[in-house]
Design a protein around this motif. Sequence first.
Motif, PDB file in Angstrom:
ATOM      1  N   CYS A  18     -24.983 -11.696  10.828  1.00 26.56           N
ATOM      2  CA  CYS A  18     -23.688 -12.280  10.438  1.00 26.56           C
ATOM      3  C   CYS A  18     -23.647 -13.783  10.753  1.00 26.56           C
ATOM      4  O   CYS A  18     -22.730 -14.486  10.345  1.00 26.56           O
ATOM      5  CB  CYS A  18     -22.544 -11.562  11.135  1.00 26.56           C
ATOM      6  SG  CYS A  18     -22.405  -9.823  10.678  1.00 26.56           S
ATOM      7  N   LEU A  23     -24.208 -16.693   3.008  1.00 31.60           N
ATOM      8  CA  LEU A  23     -23.497 -15.958   1.961  1.00 31.60           C
ATOM      9  C   LEU A  23     -22.826 -16.985   1.060  1.00 31.60           C
ATOM     10  O   LEU A  23     -22.281 -17.973   1.549  1.00 31.60           O
ATOM     11  CB  LEU A  23     -22.427 -15.032   2.571  1.00 31.60           C
ATOM     12  CG  LEU A  23     -22.941 -13.803   3.335  1.00 31.60           C
ATOM     13  CD1 LEU A  23     -21.794 -13.139   4.086  1.00 31.60           C
ATOM     14  CD2 LEU A  23     -23.590 -12.815   2.375  1.00 31.60           C
ATOM     15  N   LEU A  28     -16.466 -14.759   0.006  1.00 34.41           N
ATOM     16  CA  LEU A  28     -16.995 -15.121   1.315  1.00 34.41           C
ATOM     17  C   LEU A  28     -18.209 -16.012   1.155  1.00 34.41           C
ATOM     18  O   LEU A  28     -19.227 -15.610   0.602  1.00 34.41           O
ATOM     19  CB  LEU A  28     -17.371 -13.844   2.103  1.00 34.41           C
ATOM     20  CG  LEU A  28     -18.086 -14.053   3.442  1.00 34.41           C
ATOM     21  CD1 LEU A  28     -17.292 -14.972   4.358  1.00 34.41           C
ATOM     22  CD2 LEU A  28     -18.335 -12.708   4.124  1.00 34.41           C
ATOM     23  N   CYS A  36     -20.137 -15.838  10.852  1.00 33.05           N
ATOM     24  CA  CYS A  36     -19.028 -15.492   9.959  1.00 33.05           C
ATOM     25  C   CYS A  36     -17.728 -15.414  10.760  1.00 33.05           C
ATOM     26  O   CYS A  36     -17.683 -14.824  11.845  1.00 33.05           O
ATOM     27  CB  CYS A  36     -19.320 -14.147   9.299  1.00 33.05           C
ATOM     28  SG  CYS A  36     -17.974 -13.574   8.240  1.00 33.05           S
ATOM     29  N   TYR A  38     -15.297 -13.690  10.295  1.00 35.31           N
ATOM     30  CA  TYR A  38     -14.809 -12.312  10.419  1.00 35.31           C
ATOM     31  C   TYR A  38     -15.559 -11.533  11.493  1.00 35.31           C
ATOM     32  O   TYR A  38     -15.256 -10.366  11.738  1.00 35.31           O
ATOM     33  CB  TYR A  38     -14.951 -11.570   9.084  1.00 35.31           C
ATOM     34  CG  TYR A  38     -14.117 -12.146   7.974  1.00 35.31           C
ATOM     35  CD1 TYR A  38     -12.737 -12.272   8.101  1.00 35.31           C
ATOM     36  CD2 TYR A  38     -14.703 -12.565   6.786  1.00 35.31           C
ATOM     37  CE1 TYR A  38     -11.961 -12.816   7.084  1.00 35.31           C
ATOM     38  CE2 TYR A  38     -13.935 -13.101   5.757  1.00 35.31           C
ATOM     39  CZ  TYR A  38     -12.569 -13.217   5.910  1.00 35.31           C
ATOM     40  OH  TYR A  38     -11.816 -13.749   4.906  1.00 35.31           O
ATOM     41  N   CYS A  39     -16.550 -12.169  12.091  1.00 29.69           N
ATOM     42  CA  CYS A  39     -17.385 -11.474  13.072  1.00 29.69           C
ATOM     43  C   CYS A  39     -16.838 -11.689  14.483  1.00 29.69           C
ATOM     44  O   CYS A  39     -16.522 -12.817  14.872  1.00 29.69           O
ATOM     45  CB  CYS A  39     -18.822 -11.994  13.002  1.00 29.69           C
ATOM     46  SG  CYS A  39     -19.931 -11.101  14.085  1.00 29.69           S
ATOM     47  N   CYS A  45     -18.039  -6.603  12.738  1.00 31.96           N
ATOM     48  CA  CYS A  45     -17.230  -7.071  11.625  1.00 31.96           C
ATOM     49  C   CYS A  45     -15.771  -6.643  11.759  1.00 31.96           C
ATOM     50  O   CYS A  45     -15.479  -5.451  11.904  1.00 31.96           O
ATOM     51  CB  CYS A  45     -17.814  -6.516  10.328  1.00 31.96           C
ATOM     52  SG  CYS A  45     -16.951  -7.082   8.861  1.00 31.96           S
ATOM     53  N   VAL A  47     -13.637  -7.005   9.353  1.00 32.56           N
ATOM     54  CA  VAL A  47     -13.157  -6.570   8.028  1.00 32.56           C
ATOM     55  C   VAL A  47     -14.118  -5.501   7.478  1.00 32.56           C
ATOM     56  O   VAL A  47     -14.388  -5.448   6.282  1.00 32.56           O
ATOM     57  CB  VAL A  47     -13.026  -7.767   7.050  1.00 32.56           C
ATOM     58  CG1 VAL A  47     -11.917  -8.704   7.480  1.00 32.56           C
ATOM     59  CG2 VAL A  47     -14.352  -8.537   6.917  1.00 32.56           C
ATOM     60  N   ARG A  51     -15.585  -5.257   3.692  1.00 30.77           N
ATOM     61  CA  ARG A  51     -16.604  -6.309   3.690  1.00 30.77           C
ATOM     62  C   ARG A  51     -17.309  -6.344   2.331  1.00 30.77           C
ATOM     63  O   ARG A  51     -17.390  -5.316   1.636  1.00 30.77           O
ATOM     64  CB  ARG A  51     -17.616  -6.079   4.828  1.00 30.77           C
ATOM     65  CG  ARG A  51     -18.504  -4.860   4.656  1.00 30.77           C
ATOM     66  CD  ARG A  51     -19.148  -4.498   5.991  1.00 30.77           C
ATOM     67  NE  ARG A  51     -20.132  -3.431   5.898  1.00 30.77           N
ATOM     68  CZ  ARG A  51     -19.862  -2.143   5.752  1.00 30.77           C
ATOM     69  NH1 ARG A  51     -18.616  -1.741   5.619  1.00 30.77           N
ATOM     70  NH2 ARG A  51     -20.837  -1.260   5.723  1.00 30.77           N
ATOM     71  N   PRO A  52     -17.828  -7.508   1.957  1.00 35.40           N
ATOM     72  CA  PRO A  52     -18.510  -7.622   0.660  1.00 35.40           C
ATOM     73  C   PRO A  52     -19.711  -6.686   0.566  1.00 35.40           C
ATOM     74  O   PRO A  52     -20.319  -6.325   1.582  1.00 35.40           O
ATOM     75  CB  PRO A  52     -18.958  -9.089   0.622  1.00 35.40           C
ATOM     76  CG  PRO A  52     -18.063  -9.796   1.579  1.00 35.40           C
ATOM     77  CD  PRO A  52     -17.749  -8.801   2.660  1.00 35.40           C
ATOM     78  N   CYS A  55     -22.916  -7.506   2.408  1.00 28.06           N
ATOM     79  CA  CYS A  55     -22.945  -7.136   3.829  1.00 28.06           C
ATOM     80  C   CYS A  55     -23.230  -5.649   4.010  1.00 28.06           C
ATOM     81  O   CYS A  55     -23.789  -5.238   5.031  1.00 28.06           O
ATOM     82  CB  CYS A  55     -21.619  -7.475   4.494  1.00 28.06           C
ATOM     83  SG  CYS A  55     -21.160  -9.215   4.365  1.00 28.06           S
TER      84      CYS A  55
HETATM   85  S1  SF4 Z   1     -17.919 -10.011   6.434  1.00 22.23           S
HETATM   86 FE1  SF4 Z   1     -18.403  -8.770   8.217  1.00 22.23          FE
HETATM   87  S2  SF4 Z   1     -20.475  -7.962   7.865  1.00 22.23           S
HETATM   88 FE2  SF4 Z   1     -20.142  -9.672   6.427  1.00 22.23          FE
HETATM   89  S3  SF4 Z   1     -21.007 -11.494   7.459  1.00 22.23           S
HETATM   90 FE3  SF4 Z   1     -18.810 -11.396   7.952  1.00 22.23          FE
HETATM   91  S4  SF4 Z   1     -18.675 -10.278   9.893  1.00 22.23           S
HETATM   92 FE4  SF4 Z   1     -20.709  -9.883   9.027  1.00 22.23          FE
END
Ligand code: SF4
Length: 181
Positions: A18, A23, A28, A36, A38-39, A45, A47, A51-52, A55
């Motif tokens: 992550c 990405l 994202l 990230c 979101y991490c 994670c 989300v 998540r996409p 991921c």
């Molecule tokens: S969305 Fe979630 S799985 Fe994807 S890079 Fe971010 S933290 Fe990691």
Amino acid sequence: MSLPLLPDRTCGACVECCRAIPLDLPELAKPTGELCAYCVEAAGCSVHAIRPNTCRVWFCLWRVVELSDDWRPDRSGVIVRPDGIEDGVITLYVIRPSDFLASPDFFATVAGWIAEGVEVALSIPGPVGTYPARAVVTDWLRPAVEAGDPAAFLGRVLRSLDKLAEHDFQPDGVVARYAVA
Ligand code: SF4
Ligand code: SF4
């Protein structure tokens, strides 16, 4: 890419992909090396359910092949990348130098791959927001493998990493965008 995962293995506290993997998706985008947003460190994670897809399908080879627990990327400092495996190339993405590179486990595993005819590449990250450096080092490591000499092997690995660090790292051009909702 989606490879069959080992059934009893989870990422645990590791979140290295992550951070390390760039990405550039509509929902994202994050530059190479940026954790990230979101991490959650050591938790994963935030989300996860939405998540996409990228991921969902990207896993390092520690999740796929029987490597020891010491190989987990947050412990070893090495992400074994999945791309290239179909072509017989394993890329060891050394996200930070660690004592693991000097371990009998690292030597025996990489030497085993080379002895089996697998090509091995070393790669290192540059500054955040740049493409990593990478070089195939099979033939450079082979003499130490064939001699069964872990010290010479480590010396060659470290010289390769030093050489890669001289690379002219180029911007990846990714502008951060966090719009997963
Ligand atoms: S969305 Fe979630 S799985 Fe994807 S890079 Fe971010 S933290 Fe990691
Ligand atoms: S680098 Fe590998 S072990 Fe670590 S979070 Fe990513 S897939 Fe899981």
